[in-house]
Enzyme design. Structure first.
Site, short mmCIF file in Angstrom:
data_model
loop_
_atom_site.label_atom_id
_atom_site.label_comp_id
_atom_site.label_asym_id
_atom_site.label_seq_id
_atom_site.Cartn_x
_atom_site.Cartn_y
_atom_site.Cartn_z
NE ARG A 120 -7.19 -9.35 -0.19
CZ ARG A 120 -6.91 -8.48 -1.16
NH1 ARG A 120 -6.17 -7.41 -0.88
NH2 ARG A 120 -7.34 -8.68 -2.40
CE LYS A 177 -4.13 -1.90 0.07
NZ LYS A 177 -5.02 -1.98 1.21
#
Length: 843
Positions: A813, A780
């Site tokens: 995840r 991210k």
């Protein structure tokens, strides 16, 4: 100024003014330089149904892409519920800013005996905030009547009167006709007033409003010109409503099918508020939406279906049937009875708490005669004595041996649930105040705090609005087990006394009012908490329920659940498999079926627990994918993994926002649904429940992500927990167990890098929701400030995986499975070296 000081200032304002009028609100707004000018407003008035209608309209306009403000009353648990923008409560910081700007003026007016009332100040707060946030349109639920209500300070572009019945007769009129005329003053200047009133009272509304647009059930007639009709001649003055509503009954235990037909438009949908009256409210909301915006039938249908409204025939369970409804007058109680009659049940157990200014006997007469009733007193000054209510039900025909009383709503609910068998019904009603206290059984979130230093202690105490002196005095006592919770004031006071007697500590918010909930920070050893919960078990005021919640939060005395999923034993690794051309990290790498299956095989070999297959990207600027194309991308991969028996070694998850894709994947053999939209598709939760599949619900401000969107959080962790709690409850009401509902805080979705790291640091606090926690941090943008010169996010992603595991994440995840498995193993072994066995860490 602290938030508790701002809220206390508002609560301290008078509740009524001797002389009705809108001047006080107008003057307050003028002092603030009329911040609401430029915002379009819709007013919704009515004796019943105005809150539900306002919520339906708000959700429909948001579905059409508008930024929408919503002002409603009363609140259930938190003052800030009254003012929302795009579904989110007004931040505490905004409440502080408003009070800082308005307090000198309000104080000076108070010195002259002309202080605004609490409702006038709250209306000012709402209009000020809607202007500050530059919303496209704002929906205002009228307080009392219409002509002199504080919300009538605006000139609405559209308005509605949902219904008219005898209420507030000493204020707005002694007859239905007088009340109707008062409410009709909300009529807009340039559009018909929308109304669900179709009987002779409509003539009084028309006399004030002029042009009206009527909404009624198909086959119903609308009365016009009643005073001019010839006796017995009704045909000349009766016509069909402008918008016809058909209620087709319940589709399931929490939704109903409806049809709406207007001039040149028609639609069918479901609404999450059962009852014929709610179908009529939906028709009013649809008519208003069409007046103020260019909305499609599909947007109206989807908006109405997503218009969840707590405490309005809210079904929380089916074994037994548990219903919460804030019916507060005879007409509303009649509607509860009508809707309840569509459910099958054996015995009815009623929990009833009402205000002293209501017609209790008529309310009891309107409800079905219960087999048992527990009367109680919500913690507000206006609550009627429980003994008085008990006598009302005894006089209404309930066997005196089956009439019981409890001081607290929570105790009354627990008592009713103990009496109820699986085939019975338990209904909580009488007021929204009673419903709010009962609902806390399902929504209360005790947040466990990780306190490693005095600085951690200070942040936790300040986050509960503890005074500055209290923070200084208490911070040294908090470095052990700490729980932040939210309680009724009398519960908090009793709990504090008991915990102090056991050698623990308890700090309360500076906002301490008997009729409002208050934050409390509890500090003690596990032994002290164990003794505390034992003592609370036998106490009144709903403290037994508080004890149960504390035991669950701190894992005191509970039995370990059977391990059905890998994350119940340890942190599980979910590998990402994007079969898309445009995902942000690995788009286009696994577009063919062979490449996707090979990627899955390599992840399985590396020790992955779950493979998450996605067929549509949520990155900024991603192209939308049709339903058929998304199914064609993901279902063949699931089928091939099943054919090769690869799915026997792992669980298969489907990353999708579409319920139809989810169902197709589950049919093909998938095990888990991963919805990054936060249940935007109203069918998603029902698909998961039908297939008994775990469901991941993510906190998402936007999906796909809107770049550079600035979201205002008071405390990003506690705000996200608060908003996720309602999503978890929606999934639970659809039929899933809470253990099957996995929460994802949504790193990168409306979160800054700082927000992302704060969530990662405090991952364990999400256990307050009672659900497994997933952290989705892989590659991210939050890692950009700490990545190396090449901008590679791989190393910080792996490091964050270990940190997430250490801080209590149940699932991580990721794209990089081998490295993550090693990182998670290292974190788990460090936390508990005994888990390292001869043949590697158990995996």
């Amino acid at each position: 100024m602290e938030y508790h000081e701002a809220a206390d200032f508002l609560f301290g304002l008078r509740r009524f003014r001797p002389k009705p009028g809108t001047e006080s609100t107008a003057d307050l707004l003028a002092h603030l330089e009329n911040p609401h000018k430029g915002v379009d407003f819709v007013q919704v008035a009515g004796s019943n149904g105005k809150g539900s209608t306002a919520r339906m309209l708000e959700r429909t306009l948001r579905e059409a892409g508008l930024s929408v403000g919503l002002y409603t009353s009363p609140h259930l648990e938190d003052l800030r519920e009254r003012v929302r923008v795009d579904g989110r409560k007004i931040p505490r910081s905004a409440v502080r800013s408003f009070v800082e700007a308005s307090r000198p003026y309000v104080t000076s007016r108070g010195a002259e005996g002309e202080s605004p009332t609490f409702f006038e100040a709250m209306t000012g707060l709402a209009l000020w905030y809607f202007g500050r946030e530059n919303v496209d349109i704002a929906i205002l639920e009228v307080g009392i009547g219409g002509k002199f209500d504080a919300t009538s300070v605006v000139d609405p572009v559209a308005s509605a009167v949902t219904s008219v019945s005898l209420e507030h007769t000493g204020i707005i009129g002694e007859t239905k006709a007088e009340i109707a005329r008062d409410k009709a003053h909300v009529a807009p200047a340039d559009a018909p007033l929308v109304t669900g009133v179709t009987d002779e009272t409509l003539e009084s509304i028309r006399a004030v409003a002029g042009d009206v647009l009527t909404v009624g059930h198909d086959g119903e007639t609308v009365e016009y010109g009643a005073s001019d009709r010839q006796t017995g001649d009704r045909s000349s003055s009766a016509v069909r409503p402008d918008v016809r509503v058909t209620y087709d009954g319940r589709a399931n235990h929490i939704e109903a099918d409806i049809e709406l037909v207007g001039d040149g438009w028609a639609l069918e949908t479901r609404i999450p508020l059962p009852g014929e009256h709610q179908a009529e409210n939906a028709g009013i909301a649809a008519a208003l939406a069409r007046q103020v915006a260019d909305v499609t039938d599909a947007e109206i249908a989807r908006g109405l279906r997503n218009a969840h409204w707590p405490g309005r025939f809210e079904v929380l369970d089916t074994d037994p049937l548990i219903v919460l409804d804030g019916a507060h007058n005879p007409g509303a109680c009649e509607r509860v009875a009508e809707t309840l009659s569509t459910y099958e049940y054996d015995d009815l157990h009623l929990v009833f708490g009402a205000m002293h200014d209501k017609d209790h006997r008529e309310m009891a007469a309107a409800l079905p005669t219960p087999d048992s009733v527990v009367t109680c007193e919500p913690t507000v000054d206006r609550a009627e004595d429980r003994a008085v209510l008990a006598e009302v039900f005894a006089d209404a025909g309930v066997d005196p041996d089956d009439v019981h009383t409890d001081s607290a709503v929570q105790d009354a609910l627990s008592s009713a649930l103990e009496r109820a068998d699986d085939g019975d019904a338990v209904v909580v009603t009488g007021s929204l105040f009673a419903v709010a206290e009962a609902r806390s059984r399902w929504t209360s979130a005790d947040v466990p705090k990780r306190i490693r230093s005095l600085e951690d202690a200070r942040e936790t105490l300040e986050g509960a609005d503890v005074t500055e002196k209290g923070v200084y005095r208490m911070r040294g006592k908090a470095v052990h087990r700490v729980v932040k919770t939210n309680l009724q004031y009398r519960q908090a006071s009793y709990l504090k006394q008991e915990l102090l007697s056991l050698g623990g500590e308890c700090a309360l918010s500076g906002l301490q009012r008997e009729d409002e909930r208050t934050d409390a920070v509890l500090m003690g050893t596990l032994s002290q908490f164990k003794r505390l919960t034992d003592k609370l078990e036998a106490q009144p005021y709903g403290l037994a329920e508080v004890a149960r919640e504390l035991r669950e939060t701190l894992d005191i005395g509970g039995s370990e659940p059977d391990s059905e999923y890998p994350w119940q034993d340890r942190t599980a690794v979910m590998g990402i498999l994007n079969v898309t051309p445009d995902s942000f990290h690995d788009g286009g790498e696994y577009g063919t079926l062979e490449d996707a299956v090979a990627r899955a095989e390599s992840m399985i070999e590396a020790g992955v627990d779950v493979i998450d297959i996605g067929g549509e990207s949520t990155r900024p600027g991603a192209d939308p994918v049709s339903l058929e194309e998304e199914i064609d991308r993901v279902v063949p991969v699931v089928e091939r993994l099943e054919e090769r028996s690869l799915a026997e070694d792992v669980l298969i998850s489907i990353d999708t926002r579409k319920a139809a894709v989810a169902e197709a994947a589950l049919e093909a053999g998938a095990d888990i649904l991963n919805d990054v939209s936060g249940l935007e598709d109203p069918e998603m939760r029902f698909v998961a429940a039908e297939y008994d599949a775990p469901l991941i619900v993510m906190h998402s401000i936007d999906a796909p992500v809107v770049p550079d969107r600035d979201v205002d959080y008071d405390d990003v962790v506690e705000d996200v927990i608060d908003e996720l709690a309602e999503l978890v409850l929606l999934a639970e009401k659809a039929g899933l167990d809470r253990e099957q509902i996995i929460v994802d805080p949504g790193l990168g979705f409306g979160k800054s890098p700082r927000d992302g790291f704060e969530i990662l640091r405090r991952t364990d606090e999400f256990r307050a929701l009672g659900s497994p926690v997933l952290i989705g941090h892989s590659h991210k943008s939050m890692f950009d400030p700490i990545a190396d010169e090449s901008g590679d996010r791989f190393v910080p992603t792996v490091a964050a995986s270990a940190l997430a595991a250490d801080r209590g994440a149940d699932i991580v995840r990721v794209h990089d499975v081998p490295e993550t498995v090693a990182a998670v193993k290292t974190a788990l072994a460090t936390a508990n070296p005994d888990r390292v066995v001869e043949d590697d860490l158990e995996w």
